[in-house]
Design a protein around this motif. Sequence first.
Motif, short mmCIF file in Angstrom:
data_model
loop_
_atom_site.label_atom_id
_atom_site.label_comp_id
_atom_site.label_asym_id
_atom_site.label_seq_id
_atom_site.Cartn_x
_atom_site.Cartn_y
_atom_site.Cartn_z
N THR A 55 -8.62 2.18 -2.05
CA THR A 55 -6.94 2.19 -1.87
C THR A 55 -7.43 0.95 -0.56
O THR A 55 -8.49 0.16 -0.42
CB THR A 55 -6.43 3.11 -1.58
OG1 THR A 55 -7.14 3.59 -0.34
CG2 THR A 55 -6.06 4.29 -2.32
N GLU A 56 -6.45 0.34 -0.58
CA GLU A 56 -5.97 -0.55 0.17
C GLU A 56 -6.97 0.13 1.72
O GLU A 56 -7.17 -0.50 2.62
CB GLU A 56 -4.50 -1.25 0.60
CG GLU A 56 -4.46 -2.24 -0.79
CD GLU A 56 -5.53 -3.08 -0.68
OE1 GLU A 56 -5.90 -3.72 -0.57
OE2 GLU A 56 -5.94 -3.17 -2.53
N ASP A 57 -6.52 1.19 2.65
CA ASP A 57 -6.83 1.77 3.29
C ASP A 57 -8.12 2.54 3.57
O ASP A 57 -8.87 2.60 3.86
CB ASP A 57 -5.48 2.46 3.75
CG ASP A 57 -6.03 4.07 3.00
OD1 ASP A 57 -6.67 3.90 1.57
OD2 ASP A 57 -4.46 4.89 2.92
N VAL A 102 -0.69 -1.68 2.60
CA VAL A 102 -1.72 -0.56 2.00
C VAL A 102 -1.06 0.61 1.97
O VAL A 102 -2.08 1.66 1.45
CB VAL A 102 -2.46 -0.39 3.81
CG1 VAL A 102 -3.33 -1.87 3.93
CG2 VAL A 102 -1.69 -0.27 4.24
N SER A 103 0.25 1.11 1.96
CA SER A 103 1.30 2.12 0.97
C SER A 103 2.26 2.00 0.95
O SER A 103 2.83 0.56 1.60
CB SER A 103 1.08 3.40 3.42
OG SER A 103 1.56 3.20 3.23
#
Length: 187
Positions: A35-37, A109-110
């Motif tokens: 994920t982006e995070d 990111v979310s």
Amino acid sequence: MTGGSSRRRRSLIQRERALALLWARAHTLSDGLITEDGRRFRVVYPGRPSVRAGPDFRDSVISTDTGRLIVGDVELHIEAPDWGSHGHGRDPNYNGVILHVVLRAKGRVSTSKQSRTSVPVASLEPVMGLLDEAEGPDSHSASPWSDMPASALEDLLDRAGDRRFIARSRGFAEELERGDAPQQLYS
């Protein structure tokens, strides 16, 4: 509709279809999904394509890096900001989404849900890049792979098969570590 906007619309529809095909064949994500995070997930089951309003895939199953299973819906978009422009953040039908899968994260990111919780954003851009190279910028076919040269398609399938084999091997090894080996082999 002008010729240019018509081509752009066809290209968008092709990319959305390709994105859904990639998600539906989660084995192409065999190295896991980051994920982006920075969280790593493994797609256990991509879910059922939805035929009604709401998220694109229902009852998806993903596994965290600790092996915990998460079950819920997955929403797909070309760009992460599309979630907001489509009004999903205000729609309770999207509260069951566990992952927002996009082609381009655009710095997100979310994603916030109506329930005031959020879900991680995961970009498939690295996988789509393989398709873009093979497809070429001016392809207007119904399938993103129909105009692909046979050698490029063979190479893409070989790489996807290798990734799937490695991921399945890793998953099997993880299952053996967590459980009773004879039972794992039996099931």
